[in-house]
Design an enzyme around this catalytic site. Sequence first.
Site, short mmCIF file in Angstrom:
data_model
loop_
_atom_site.label_atom_id
_atom_site.label_comp_id
_atom_site.label_asym_id
_atom_site.label_seq_id
_atom_site.Cartn_x
_atom_site.Cartn_y
_atom_site.Cartn_z
N GLY A 1 47.86 36.22 72.14
CA GLY A 1 48.44 36.30 73.48
C GLY A 1 48.51 34.95 74.13
N GLY B 1 45.56 39.88 66.97
CA GLY B 1 46.80 39.53 67.64
C GLY B 1 46.68 38.20 68.34
N GLY C 1 45.04 33.35 74.16
CA GLY C 1 44.54 32.90 72.88
C GLY C 1 44.47 34.06 71.91
N ASP D 1 50.59 41.90 85.18
CA ASP D 1 51.10 41.71 83.81
C ASP D 1 50.99 43.02 83.02
OD1 ASP D 1 52.35 40.25 81.85
OD2 ASP D 1 50.50 39.43 81.01
#
Length: 835
Positions: free
Chosen positions: A529, A527, A532, A645
């Site tokens: 983000g 993935g 990175g 977050d």
Amino acid sequence: MAPVTVSFYVFLFSLLSFHIAANRTRITRGVFIRDNETLVSRDLNFVMGFFGSHNSSSRYVGIWYYKIPGQTVIWVANRDKPINGTGGSLGIGNDGNLVVLDAGKNPVWSTNVSFDSNNSFASLRDDGNLVLSSEQKEVWQSFENPTDTYMPGMKVPVGASTGQGCHYVFTSWKSDTFPSKGNYTMGVDPEGLPQIVVWEGENRRWRSGYWDGRMFQGLSIMGNYLYGFTLNRDGKGGKYFIYNPLKGNDKVRFQIMSDGYETEFRWNEDEKRWNQIQREPLHECDIYNKCGSFAACRSSTSDLPVCTCIRGFKPKHMDQWQNGNWSAGCTRMTPLKAQMNAISGVPNDGFFDHRSLKLPDFARVFSTELCETVCLNNYSCTAYANVNGIGCMVWYGDLIDIQHFQGGGNTLHIRLAHSDLDDGGKKNMIVIIISAVMAGLICLGIFVWLVWRFKGKLKVSPASCCKNSDVLPVFYGSNNRDVSAEFSASADLSLEGSQLSGPEFPLFNFSCISIATNNFSEENKLGQGGFGPVYKGKLPDGEQIAVKRLSRRSGQGLEEFKNEMVLIAKLQHRNLVRLMGCSIQGEEKLLVYEYMPNKSLDCVLFDPVKQTQLDWTRRSEIIEGIARGLLYLHRDSRLRIIHRDLKASNILLDENMNPKISDFGLARIFGGNQNEANTNRVVGTYGYMAPEYAMEGLFSVKSDVYSFGVLLLEILSGRRNTSFRNTDDSSLIGYAWHLWNEHRAMELVDSCIRDSSPKNKALRCIHIGMLCVQDSAAHRPNMSAVVLMLESEATSLPMPMQPLITSMRRCEGREFCMDGLDVSNDLTITMVVGR
């Protein structure tokens, strides 16, 4: 009284006659439907009649849904010849055809077929198909003469006869209000293997990729392309596509929009609106041949450019390429042996395997298992692929419309000159050898320095992936600041001794991690983000890892990297992801985690297929696990941590679907009795931020509670918070309150688990979620109270206050307003606001 009674019955008979005339189920010879009358299907699913836009006198004959508010038109008869005014009519003409007449009885549209009967009639079926029949034989149907909408049950033939201009091409409206033929058409590719194509004029605009018997291979987001479509045989040697909804009563339609986007809609009966399920082209790389020949387009937020030449090729016009004009594509770096007239001594051509691709357009299929041989034996062959469900695919000439997927896709074997294959391998080997030697020398030098510095006080514990000379033990004690600062050099990654005192912290060899992740290859990428990319790796001992690589262009990444190292090394809890170590080499900074085979929660929760794995029991366990992990951060850990977050993509799932909170790059440490702080640098994710934090910079443990509440509602509903942005409710919070206030809260629960969910527990969870997302931080419970509420039904719950807003407070007098952002639910943002 008798005359009055007769008059009354005459009046009732007139009303009944008008109702029958206004809503017919069949049109026969001599019967015409006027502008104020309609033709309806037997079960009142669809209706046919005259319609027009509010600001125009033009009238059209069309079909739309009967029970759905508004006129969602699925078919139009006289789309290019509108009737001026309301004097038009629809009926059976003298030749038995269905005809539309204007006010002067002039035909403006007809079915225009030939048949040998005058006993024809037209009927509208409950699937939306208008059928003209004669002697019980169908002679014409609207499903075979569509306009811009594909409906379930339509049979779309596959073959050369389906080219542009035939009956089975769907043509967009000119605009949203004018149904005349627009600039875009959609249909099955007439030039080769079955795939859906959208044309702009005569040029291709988008294609779905090839059908492999289960799905269309070129879609980055499958949606209902994965399930529902089938390719059948018609008994006459032909084939046709047909779509049947997973749920028979679902109202689904596919439409080529006036702006050139192919869009799938599904009717949501609970919300009384059409939900957009998928839309193509979705990304810039979905635009046909975005990067030109022999180039691959990459839709991602990585540092890599959008367009890159495939292996063995270079930009055809370098100056244009560097300026972002990729249309000319790429050209071969080294001629193939066949192109060099078979010069003696030149090695044979070979193939380079390019993985995770949307395969190029214009493939040919061969019924052979010797696909590579077929390609090598043809001078013009440039690539081949073996695809399950299709077989041997071969390409001749230019490779057009290639897209690089972050996951999935197919492997394309690209024909290259032998020198391009060898040089590439030698260069890679040289890089690996040099890197290994340099890493070994650096490790040895640092080890000697550490021994001299700390003498005999060191505890040796090797990083798990490094052996023998690759071992690099690093320990953080009172003097570790000098060690880390010396090691990191230009990275300036110094850590205070108090931050990582105590247990040793393994530092992995960079070259070892590079090998473990196959040199950070795309097929190993899990993935992307704000920090990175994240890669999957496998250590020499077989242990799987996840590696987070700091993006070199990330302006905030270095600080977050240091923060995450400090925090996770100190935190140990079954619902927190375990940090195994890090790697620092020059500008390269890596964090090594335990690997989570089920990836992140959002990958499962918001996937229409995978979300069925999450039954009520599993979802409630995930909610409770996240709550316990947050409670540990807020109260029970050695450090008091505010995550800042918390969101679905930052919740990882292990092999047993146990949740683990991750990504502590934005977290903050609170000391002593500190309960609240403020900042000029607001960081987080749209849709999860507490109002006081997003617009005032104030954050506390209650900020995480708000994010947890949003996440809880997402887990229960199976929907993203931001999927409501263009609705009256504007967010999941607003929608949840709307249902809660009307005592319909169970409608919030995901439909795939609603019937199997214990109602009292589901309602209690929703209640807790509404308490967590209250506007005022003071009114929200803390995590210890939330855990108690979740685990004990005996605990009474206060009534939540209605949220006055659903995402952010009013932004009057401020420099920045989050409501104006057009960002995705998973986008981590940083913004500076005036204070």
